[in-house]
Design a protein around this motif. Sequence first.
Motif, PDB file in Angstrom:
ATOM      1  N   HIS A 169      25.318 -38.636 -15.169  1.00  0.00           N
ATOM      2  CA  HIS A 169      26.172 -39.574 -15.748  1.00  0.00           C
ATOM      3  C   HIS A 169      26.320 -40.680 -14.555  1.00  0.00           C
ATOM      4  N   LEU A 170      26.564 -40.327 -13.389  1.00  0.00           N
ATOM      5  CA  LEU A 170      26.802 -41.525 -12.593  1.00  0.00           C
ATOM      6  C   LEU A 170      25.807 -42.358 -12.409  1.00  0.00           C
ATOM      7  N   ALA A 217      27.839 -31.842 -18.241  1.00  0.00           N
ATOM      8  CA  ALA A 217      29.118 -32.272 -19.044  1.00  0.00           C
ATOM      9  C   ALA A 217      29.222 -31.419 -20.166  1.00  0.00           C
ATOM     10  N   GLY A 218      28.336 -30.606 -20.748  1.00  0.00           N
ATOM     11  CA  GLY A 218      28.730 -29.881 -21.635  1.00  0.00           C
ATOM     12  C   GLY A 218      29.472 -28.717 -21.363  1.00  0.00           C
ATOM     13  N   SER A 219      29.566 -28.177 -20.210  1.00  0.00           N
ATOM     14  CA  SER A 219      30.476 -27.120 -19.748  1.00  0.00           C
ATOM     15  C   SER A 219      31.830 -27.604 -19.078  1.00  0.00           C
ATOM     16  N   LEU A 220      32.159 -28.927 -18.953  1.00  0.00           N
ATOM     17  CA  LEU A 220      33.300 -29.282 -18.564  1.00  0.00           C
ATOM     18  C   LEU A 220      34.451 -29.074 -19.712  1.00  0.00           C
ATOM     19  N   SER A 221      35.644 -29.065 -19.114  1.00  0.00           N
ATOM     20  CA  SER A 221      37.013 -28.909 -19.965  1.00  0.00           C
ATOM     21  C   SER A 221      37.029 -30.167 -20.764  1.00  0.00           C
ATOM     22  N   GLY A 222      37.830 -30.235 -21.887  1.00  0.00           N
ATOM     23  CA  GLY A 222      37.994 -31.449 -22.447  1.00  0.00           C
ATOM     24  C   GLY A 222      38.801 -32.574 -21.570  1.00  0.00           C
ATOM     25  N   GLY A 223      39.769 -32.048 -20.625  1.00  0.00           N
ATOM     26  CA  GLY A 223      40.449 -32.925 -19.656  1.00  0.00           C
ATOM     27  C   GLY A 223      39.378 -33.636 -18.657  1.00  0.00           C
ATOM     28  N   GLN A 224      38.413 -32.687 -18.127  1.00  0.00           N
ATOM     29  CA  GLN A 224      37.316 -33.039 -17.213  1.00  0.00           C
ATOM     30  C   GLN A 224      36.520 -33.985 -18.060  1.00  0.00           C
ATOM     31  N   ASP A 275      37.638 -38.769 -28.556  1.00  0.00           N
ATOM     32  CA  ASP A 275      36.774 -37.712 -27.968  1.00  0.00           C
ATOM     33  C   ASP A 275      36.057 -37.670 -26.858  1.00  0.00           C
ATOM     34  N   THR A 276      36.130 -38.851 -25.983  1.00  0.00           N
ATOM     35  CA  THR A 276      35.240 -39.121 -25.074  1.00  0.00           C
ATOM     36  C   THR A 276      34.143 -38.564 -24.951  1.00  0.00           C
ATOM     37  N   PRO A 277      33.129 -38.842 -25.613  1.00  0.00           N
ATOM     38  CA  PRO A 277      31.841 -38.117 -25.691  1.00  0.00           C
ATOM     39  C   PRO A 277      31.081 -38.332 -24.308  1.00  0.00           C
ATOM     40  N   ALA A 278      30.276 -37.170 -23.972  1.00  0.00           N
ATOM     41  CA  ALA A 278      29.520 -37.390 -22.851  1.00  0.00           C
ATOM     42  C   ALA A 278      28.239 -36.715 -23.160  1.00  0.00           C
ATOM     43  N   TYR A 279      26.954 -36.933 -22.724  1.00  0.00           N
ATOM     44  CA  TYR A 279      25.771 -36.485 -22.833  1.00  0.00           C
ATOM     45  C   TYR A 279      25.654 -34.713 -22.281  1.00  0.00           C
ATOM     46  N   ALA A 280      25.853 -33.878 -23.217  1.00  0.00           N
ATOM     47  CA  ALA A 280      26.103 -32.483 -23.023  1.00  0.00           C
ATOM     48  C   ALA A 280      25.228 -31.865 -21.782  1.00  0.00           C
ATOM     49  N   ARG A 281      24.031 -32.008 -21.823  1.00  0.00           N
ATOM     50  CA  ARG A 281      22.666 -31.523 -21.070  1.00  0.00           C
ATOM     51  C   ARG A 281      22.721 -32.366 -19.583  1.00  0.00           C
TER      52      ARG A 281
END
Lengths: 298, 130
Positions: free
Chosen positions: A96-97, A127-134, A84-90
Amino acid sequence: MSVVIQAGGLGKAYRRSWALRDCTLAIPEGHVVGLVGPNGAGKTTLLRLAAGMLTPTRGTITVFGQRPAAGPAQLARVGFVAQDTPAYARMTVADHLRLGAWLNPGWDERLARRRIAQLGLDRKQRAGSLSGGQRAQLALTLALAKRPGLLILDEPVAALDPLARREFLQGLMEAVAEQELSVVLSSHLVADLERVCDYLIVLVASQVRAAGEVSELLASHRRLSGPRRDPGRLPANQEVITESHTDKQSSLLIRTDGPVLDPAWSVQPVSLEDLVLAYMSRARDGSPARPQQLKVVS
Amino acid sequence: MIEFQLDETSGVATYLQLVQQVHQALRMGMLEPGDQLPTAQQVVARLAINPNTVHKAYRELERAGLVRARPGLGTFVTRVPSGAAPVTQARFLAELTGWLRSARSAGLGPDDVEAIYRTAFRDCFAEGVA
């Protein structure tokens, strides 16, 4: 052959049940390794143990000859992209970089920036508004910019649409072409594995059922069909992986190190999918020799 | 520069598909001596295949004397494949025609012949590529 991951008698238990039990394997360096097997085979547990996110209940595992997550240097050598390639949504892409740069001593800022630009990601986007692919591409970028020697990906594309999946694998293969990188990738999508992997491991119930270079695996397996016969009477260098029979016909999938000379057989090459399915069903049903022995006993 | 395509349903190994496409491009004049093949990185970034697959295809082409890798620059076409000499081709055509006639007079139909041919072809050429 140098080995990137080595496991011996490796086990991980949660309360009373074993997620992985008595797993022994060696994964060679310098390959893109596909790890495939049914749900519950222990793939995720194995990969998380290798990444140092879990500690073994029993047995040993080493990555580049050392205990996973043994220290900062060891952590820096292994990149991990979770399911599920988690990222910090906010947090934004740029956040992230920055976090990646702060956490990783070998951080390659140029690579990270180049990939983000190539992908057309907006650095200010959360990151929370990225598509799954992004999001998957962001996770891959973070893992690659660590400049790891080993990149572990646990079903990274399972949730992606076909286009996003292809783009993710394009990015991954491009990275493999330009960096010295070993990759271990688990997936149920054998067609994807066939494209990107040059080494395959079939894991069923914590046990390695088949392992080898994809080209060698394909070259050493054949599908035979012909008039019904007893598979026990095949030449010694032909091992039956799966078999099915009607009253007139026998269909076998065999492993062999030589040509099939018997003219009664119609001989077909196997696809990687055939091969994976054969080893998975053999593991589930027991090896072909066993049911016959059971009949004798009962 | 040519662009490779993959046919996943063909059953032909990926590296062989690349080799065949270069052969075909050479025969059709889409590639000429001096032309550059796409770099491995370009190919994998487009097709999402393992870089080793591309290296294997290019090595095969190099072994056949059709291309040469120039370190740091890329892989370049050196010559166009010459088919077998016409007299050799004619000899094998005559032999095969004779064989087909004798198969037909022995009662074999087109499907029988095709099955035999495919099996023999696979056995013969699979050894070389495996």
